[in-house]
Design a protein around this motif. Structure first.
Motif, PDB file in Angstrom:
ATOM      1  N   VAL A  20       0.855  -1.198   0.000  1.00  0.00           N
ATOM      2  CA  VAL A  20       0.000   0.000   0.000  1.00  0.00           C
ATOM      3  C   VAL A  20       0.890   1.246   0.000  1.00  0.00           C
ATOM      4  N   ILE A  21       1.930   1.216   0.807  1.00  0.00           N
ATOM      5  CA  ILE A  21       2.880   2.337   0.854  1.00  0.00           C
ATOM      6  C   ILE A  21       3.611   2.446  -0.485  1.00  0.00           C
ATOM      7  N   GLY A  22       3.985   1.306  -1.045  1.00  0.00           N
ATOM      8  CA  GLY A  22       4.662   1.281  -2.343  1.00  0.00           C
ATOM      9  C   GLY A  22       3.838   1.922  -3.449  1.00  0.00           C
ATOM     10  N   VAL A  23       2.527   1.672  -3.451  1.00  0.00           N
ATOM     11  CA  VAL A  23       1.648   2.277  -4.458  1.00  0.00           C
ATOM     12  C   VAL A  23       1.733   3.796  -4.380  1.00  0.00           C
ATOM     13  N   SER A  24       1.749   4.309  -3.155  1.00  0.00           N
ATOM     14  CA  SER A  24       1.800   5.765  -2.990  1.00  0.00           C
ATOM     15  C   SER A  24       3.102   6.351  -3.541  1.00  0.00           C
ATOM     16  N   LEU A  25       4.142   5.522  -3.589  1.00  0.00           N
ATOM     17  CA  LEU A  25       5.435   5.968  -4.115  1.00  0.00           C
ATOM     18  C   LEU A  25       5.642   5.518  -5.564  1.00  0.00           C
ATOM     19  N   ASN A  26       4.626   4.860  -6.126  1.00  0.00           N
ATOM     20  CA  ASN A  26       4.690   4.276  -7.464  1.00  0.00           C
ATOM     21  C   ASN A  26       5.876   3.319  -7.593  1.00  0.00           C
ATOM     22  N   GLU A  27       6.105   2.602  -6.504  1.00  0.00           N
ATOM     23  CA  GLU A  27       7.224   1.663  -6.421  1.00  0.00           C
ATOM     24  C   GLU A  27       6.661   0.308  -5.989  1.00  0.00           C
ATOM     25  N   PRO A  28       6.699  -0.716  -6.861  1.00  0.00           N
ATOM     26  CA  PRO A  28       6.115  -2.009  -6.479  1.00  0.00           C
ATOM     27  C   PRO A  28       6.840  -2.668  -5.308  1.00  0.00           C
ATOM     28  N   VAL A  29       6.058  -3.037  -4.285  1.00  0.00           N
ATOM     29  CA  VAL A  29       6.591  -3.754  -3.132  1.00  0.00           C
ATOM     30  C   VAL A  29       5.800  -5.050  -3.023  1.00  0.00           C
ATOM     31  N   GLU A  30       6.447  -6.148  -3.441  1.00  0.00           N
ATOM     32  CA  GLU A  30       5.771  -7.441  -3.453  1.00  0.00           C
ATOM     33  C   GLU A  30       6.471  -8.428  -2.552  1.00  0.00           C
ATOM     34  N   PHE A  31       5.656  -9.237  -1.881  1.00  0.00           N
ATOM     35  CA  PHE A  31       6.149 -10.346  -1.076  1.00  0.00           C
ATOM     36  C   PHE A  31       5.356 -11.570  -1.469  1.00  0.00           C
ATOM     37  N   SER A  32       5.959 -12.717  -1.388  1.00  0.00           N
ATOM     38  CA  SER A  32       5.256 -13.954  -1.686  1.00  0.00           C
ATOM     39  C   SER A  32       4.060 -14.098  -0.745  1.00  0.00           C
ATOM     40  N   ASN A  33       2.916 -14.444  -1.295  1.00  0.00           N
ATOM     41  CA  ASN A  33       1.686 -14.680  -0.513  1.00  0.00           C
ATOM     42  C   ASN A  33       1.213 -13.470   0.285  1.00  0.00           C
ATOM     43  N   SER A  34       1.463 -12.287  -0.221  1.00  0.00           N
ATOM     44  CA  SER A  34       1.072 -11.065   0.481  1.00  0.00           C
ATOM     45  C   SER A  34       0.433 -10.091  -0.511  1.00  0.00           C
ATOM     46  N   TYR A  35      -0.792  -9.666  -0.199  1.00  0.00           N
ATOM     47  CA  TYR A  35      -1.558  -8.806  -1.110  1.00  0.00           C
ATOM     48  C   TYR A  35      -2.304  -7.744  -0.322  1.00  0.00           C
ATOM     49  N   PHE A  36      -2.661  -6.657  -1.010  1.00  0.00           N
ATOM     50  CA  PHE A  36      -3.656  -5.722  -0.483  1.00  0.00           C
ATOM     51  C   PHE A  36      -4.867  -5.850  -1.399  1.00  0.00           C
ATOM     52  N   CYS A  37      -5.971  -5.252  -1.043  1.00  0.00           N
ATOM     53  CA  CYS A  37      -7.254  -5.529  -1.692  1.00  0.00           C
ATOM     54  C   CYS A  37      -7.259  -5.340  -3.211  1.00  0.00           C
ATOM     55  N   SER A  38      -6.876  -4.174  -3.704  1.00  0.00           N
ATOM     56  CA  SER A  38      -6.942  -3.928  -5.149  1.00  0.00           C
ATOM     57  C   SER A  38      -5.881  -4.732  -5.898  1.00  0.00           C
ATOM     58  N   GLN A  39      -4.759  -4.995  -5.250  1.00  0.00           N
ATOM     59  CA  GLN A  39      -3.732  -5.849  -5.848  1.00  0.00           C
ATOM     60  C   GLN A  39      -4.304  -7.255  -6.053  1.00  0.00           C
ATOM     61  N   PHE A  40      -5.014  -7.768  -5.055  1.00  0.00           N
ATOM     62  CA  PHE A  40      -5.616  -9.097  -5.133  1.00  0.00           C
ATOM     63  C   PHE A  40      -6.625  -9.185  -6.284  1.00  0.00           C
ATOM     64  N   VAL A  41      -7.545  -8.228  -6.375  1.00  0.00           N
ATOM     65  CA  VAL A  41      -8.556  -8.255  -7.439  1.00  0.00           C
ATOM     66  C   VAL A  41      -7.874  -8.166  -8.808  1.00  0.00           C
ATOM     67  N   ALA A  42      -6.896  -7.265  -8.929  1.00  0.00           N
ATOM     68  CA  ALA A  42      -6.161  -7.120 -10.189  1.00  0.00           C
ATOM     69  C   ALA A  42      -5.387  -8.405 -10.509  1.00  0.00           C
ATOM     70  N   GLU A  43      -4.862  -9.072  -9.482  1.00  0.00           N
ATOM     71  CA  GLU A  43      -4.110 -10.320  -9.667  1.00  0.00           C
ATOM     72  C   GLU A  43      -5.018 -11.434 -10.193  1.00  0.00           C
ATOM     73  N   ILE A  44      -6.221 -11.541  -9.657  1.00  0.00           N
ATOM     74  CA  ILE A  44      -7.191 -12.548 -10.128  1.00  0.00           C
ATOM     75  C   ILE A  44      -7.437 -12.338 -11.628  1.00  0.00           C
ATOM     76  N   LEU A  45      -7.675 -11.083 -12.022  1.00  0.00           N
ATOM     77  CA  LEU A  45      -7.932 -10.766 -13.431  1.00  0.00           C
ATOM     78  C   LEU A  45      -6.683 -11.044 -14.274  1.00  0.00           C
ATOM     79  N   HIS A  46      -5.549 -10.551 -13.805  1.00  0.00           N
ATOM     80  CA  HIS A  46      -4.289 -10.660 -14.542  1.00  0.00           C
ATOM     81  C   HIS A  46      -3.911 -12.131 -14.793  1.00  0.00           C
ATOM     82  N   ARG A  47      -3.968 -12.937 -13.730  1.00  0.00           N
ATOM     83  CA  ARG A  47      -3.605 -14.358 -13.860  1.00  0.00           C
ATOM     84  C   ARG A  47      -4.587 -15.113 -14.754  1.00  0.00           C
ATOM     85  N   SER A  48      -5.766 -14.544 -14.976  1.00  0.00           N
ATOM     86  CA  SER A  48      -6.779 -15.163 -15.839  1.00  0.00           C
ATOM     87  C   SER A  48      -6.686 -14.644 -17.269  1.00  0.00           C
ATOM     88  N   GLY A  49      -5.702 -13.793 -17.523  1.00  0.00           N
ATOM     89  CA  GLY A  49      -5.492 -13.285 -18.873  1.00  0.00           C
ATOM     90  C   GLY A  49      -6.256 -12.011 -19.193  1.00  0.00           C
TER      91      GLY A  49
END
Length: 183
Positions: free
Chosen positions: A114-143
């Motif tokens: 969430v902090i990374g989004v505010s800085l426009n800097e991706p901060v990813e960890f394995s098995n760790s999501y915030f709400c809009s990242q999760f929804v976007a991930e479901i769509l993205h992984r589905s093509g």
């Protein structure tokens, strides 16, 4: 490809201290995103509070409008969008979602993301999501590609401003007709 199915994306604002803090920074009307495969939002998924009384313990959740966090915030406002997709897209999204369901205890809330989004800097960890990242991930992984950026940089406002999403409802969550009928 025929688009004869729909998935629903709900953006919401409960008015909690956490959401007020985010809103102060983003200036966006909604700061939480969830996904559902039915217009009645009976199966609604996101990353948020695992326990409605504890804002610290977050992760993958099936949101229950009547018993979960929303039940504590009856003045919650929301906007609900429909995204037209194919049968095959739905199958792929449900397959991705099943991985989250089967491993839900392994997933954490990505507060640093969430902090990374505010800085426009991706901060990813394995098995760790915030709400809009999760929804976007479901769509993205589905093509389904709605943006030219990583899911970890997607905000609820990105959904609000996407022309492929069709607004179904905007107002108080508990005034949404399918939910009112279940009260």
């Amino acid at each position: 490809m025929e688009k004869n199915q729909s998935v629903y994306i709900m953006l919401s604002d409960t008015g909690t201290l956490f959401t007020k803090s985010i809103k102060k920074y983003t200036k966006a009307p909604y700061n939480h995103a969830s996904i559902s495969f039915d217009p009645d939002l009976q199966e609604l998924y996101s990353f948020g509070r695992k326990n409605p009384s504890n804002p610290i313990n977050g992760g993958f959740v099936r949101e229950d409008i009547f018993k979960g966090t929303y039940s504590k915030y009856p003045e919650t406002t929301c906007v609900i969008y429909r995204l037209d997709v194919s049968d095959r897209d739905i199958i792929k999204m449900k397959r991705v979602l099943s991985v989250f369901k089967k491993n839900q205890s392994k997933f954490l809330y990505n507060i640093l993301g969430v902090i990374g989004v505010s800085l426009n800097e991706p901060v990813e960890f394995s098995n760790s999501y915030f709400c809009s990242q999760f929804v976007a991930e479901i769509l993205h992984r589905s093509g389904i590609r709605l943006w030219d950026k990583l899911p970890v940089l997607i905000t609820p406002d990105d959904f609000r401003n996407n022309s492929r999403l069709h607004q179904v409802y905007e107002g108080k969550l508990f005034d949404y007709e399918p939910i009112k009928k279940r009260l």
